[in-house]
Design an enzyme around this catalytic site. Structure first.
Site, PDB file in Angstrom:
ATOM      1  N   SER A  55       4.142  -5.851   5.961  1.00  0.00           N
ATOM      2  CA  SER A  55       3.612  -6.715   7.018  1.00  0.00           C
ATOM      3  C   SER A  55       2.123  -6.984   6.813  1.00  0.00           C
ATOM      4  CB  SER A  55       3.849  -6.089   8.395  1.00  0.00           C
ATOM      5  OG  SER A  55       3.030  -4.959   8.604  1.00  0.00           O
TER       6      SER A  55
ATOM      7  N   GLY B 195       3.610  -1.287   3.527  1.00  0.00           N
ATOM      8  CA  GLY B 195       2.616  -2.275   3.925  1.00  0.00           C
ATOM      9  C   GLY B 195       3.038  -3.717   3.748  1.00  0.00           C
TER      10      GLY B 195
ATOM     11  N   LYS C 135       0.836  -1.197   0.000  1.00  0.00           N
ATOM     12  CA  LYS C 135       0.000   0.000   0.000  1.00  0.00           C
ATOM     13  C   LYS C 135       0.868   1.242   0.000  1.00  0.00           C
ATOM     14  CE  LYS C 135       0.226   2.426   4.049  1.00  0.00           C
ATOM     15  NZ  LYS C 135       1.622   2.121   4.304  1.00  0.00           N
TER      16      LYS C 135
ATOM     17  N   ASN D 281      16.362 -28.245  13.417  1.00  0.00           N
ATOM     18  CA  ASN D 281      17.456 -27.859  12.518  1.00  0.00           C
ATOM     19  C   ASN D 281      18.799 -28.063  13.218  1.00  0.00           C
ATOM     20  OD1 ASN D 281      15.987 -26.936  10.222  1.00  0.00           O
ATOM     21  ND2 ASN D 281      15.335 -25.165  11.424  1.00  0.00           N
TER      22      ASN D 281
ATOM     23  N   GLY E 293      10.121  -2.766   5.615  1.00  0.00           N
ATOM     24  CA  GLY E 293      10.491  -1.600   6.402  1.00  0.00           C
ATOM     25  C   GLY E 293      10.516  -0.297   5.646  1.00  0.00           C
ATOM     26  N   ALA E 294       9.889  -0.247   4.484  1.00  0.00           N
ATOM     27  CA  ALA E 294       9.892   0.980   3.673  1.00  0.00           C
ATOM     28  C   ALA E 294       8.576   1.744   3.770  1.00  0.00           C
ATOM     29  CB  ALA E 294      10.183   0.640   2.208  1.00  0.00           C
ATOM     30  N   GLY E 295       7.683   1.302   4.663  1.00  0.00           N
ATOM     31  CA  GLY E 295       6.398   1.973   4.807  1.00  0.00           C
ATOM     32  C   GLY E 295       5.413   1.648   3.704  1.00  0.00           C
TER      33      GLY E 295
ATOM     34  N   ASP F 218      -3.549  -0.442   6.469  1.00  0.00           N
ATOM     35  CA  ASP F 218      -2.706  -1.248   5.582  1.00  0.00           C
ATOM     36  C   ASP F 218      -3.367  -2.564   5.216  1.00  0.00           C
ATOM     37  OD1 ASP F 218      -1.016   0.832   6.100  1.00  0.00           O
ATOM     38  OD2 ASP F 218       0.724  -0.407   6.570  1.00  0.00           O
TER      39      ASP F 218
END
Length: 421
Positions: A161, A159, A14, A110, A155-157, A222
């Site tokens: 996440s 959306g 977004k 693991n 982390g770039a704003g 978002d």
């Protein structure tokens, strides 16, 4: 008819078109979906009672694996898979706390000394939180493997996440039998955010719960954009789809300049409280831009005039928001380079760096776009050509698509996507 053995889901990022910072004060802002920047997930059926999550985009080299039987179902109240919004949508902090040690156990098998960082733990927590809430004994799936790919910068704003949350919510609602793949084809359809009977509304509400796992107190904007697509207006917690909005082509530039959104918002608050008679009219004017945009797209003007009017709003919005002290030389540089080609750009989001939007009119040549991108990338910026206002959540019966095809393909190019109305 038997359910698919694989589901493919895709959700967009977004971007804020108009109304940055003013929305914090109850003013209207406009956000749109990034159709060319999406997160995609492949859900594969398992019969061994395990959940597997693959997160290579987040730097996790090996999958996480949990037995379904280890999940704390006793912490979950009965979940409604119908339309009663009063059930199943209160955030369950007790469940989240019970899941924290279980998340780490997913790495126990693991033998490669893989460590799980905080971001990876949060992503895994979202997966287990949703699955534990939505698990249905009637499903024919006894476990699932989830593969995640994305071309959304983290982390770039933009959306990222929320796109992750919407994909997980949709895939698990499908896998666990709460919703089915719709019959609608790839035509963009109008939607109604307030329609509580729609599967899309169910997806959005569960995605909002997932966003709470990640952010604590998200706005809901978002995940709504990632779910419904198109463009939405929002003010004081109320969201509406922007009727009549058609896709617009933009160049999105990530300056990669680190910034602290909380600090930028706080600084505007200081300015507002110190000079309310100056700042409040600026915020009112920014809201007027959002209102003007909604009027323009339904005005019936030609595409040429529409672009010209939007460019005027882009300049007004940028200059007004910039006057609040949230500009940055990296943003100015993008505007300087794009202006050389008579294009109009604005900051998007909190400012202070971050991302910049540039409207690409129909008369802009591919050669000029390439020159602009070369100029921007040569100074360390990242560029994406994208449409704003395209589809939201998209789903596909992927029974005939292998994991290898999914991981090696531009998966948004698969045909046959279905969309909820």
């Amino acid at each position: 008819m038997s359910s698919p053995s694989r589901y493919l889901v895709s959700a967009p990022g977004k971007v804020i078109l108009f109304g940055e910072h003013a929305v914090v004060y109850g003013k209207t802002a406009i956000a749109g979906s990034l159709d060319g920047l999406r997160t995609c997930m492949l859900f594969e059926k398992r019969d061994d009672g395990f959940l597997e999550l693959n997160l290579p985009k987040l730097g996790l080299q090996h999958p996480l694996l949990w037995p379904i039987s280890a999940l704390p179902y006793s912490k979950v109240a009965s979940v409604s898979n119908g339309n009663d919004s009063s059930q199943g949508f209160s955030f369950n902090e007790e469940l989240l706390e019970a899941l924290r040690p279980i998340v780490l156990e997913g790495n126990a098998g693991n033998k490669n000394n893989q460590e799980i960082n905080e971001l990876q733990q949060v992503a895994a927590s979202v997966f287990l939180y949703l699955y534990t809430n939505l698990e249905d004994k009637q499903t024919s799936w006894c476990g699932t493997t989830v593969h995640v790919t994305s071309n959304l910068p983290v982390g770039a704003g933009l959306g990222s996440s929320a796109a992750y949350s919407v994909c997980l919510a949709t895939g698990l609602l499908l896998v666990l039998g709460h919703i089915a793949i719709p019959d609608y084809d790839e035509k963009v359809r109008e939607f109604n955010i307030s329609d509580s009977s729609s599967p899309t509304n169910l997806i959005n509400r569960w995605a909002f719960q997932a966003e709470k796992v990640i952010h604590g107190t998200p706005s809901g904007i978002d995940n709504a954009v990632a779910t419904y697509g198109g463009a939405v207006s929002f003010a004081k917690g109320v969201m509406e789809n922007v009727i009549g909005f058609q896709t617009l082509r933009f160049l999105l530039t990530n300056t990669k300049t680190p910034r602290n959104t909380r600090t930028l918002v706080a600084n505007v608050r200081i300015l507002h409280d110190r000079y309310p008679h100056i700042v409040e009219p600026i915020l009112e004017a920014i809201e007027g831009i959002s209102a003007s945009f909604k009027e323009i797209i339904n005005s019936g003007v030609s595409q040429k005039e529409l672009n010209q009017r939007i460019e005027e709003l882009i300049d007004l919005n940028h200059n007004l928001v910039n006057s609040l002290g949230v500009g940055h030389p990296s943003i100015d540089k993008v505007r300087e380079i794009t202006a050389q080609y008579s294009l109009h750009s604005k900051l998007t989001g909190a400012g202070g760096g971050g991302c910049v939007l540039t409207l690409l009119r129909d008369d802009v040549t591919n050669d000029d776009i390439m020159r602009i991108k070369l100029a921007l990338t040569s100074i360390g910026f990242e560029c994406f050509e994208t449409k704003i206002g395209g589809h939201g959540i998209s789903v596909l019966d992927a029974s005939a698509i292998s994991k290898q095809e999914f991981l090696s393909s531009e998966n948004i190019q698969f045909s046959g996507w279905k969309h909820f109305n």
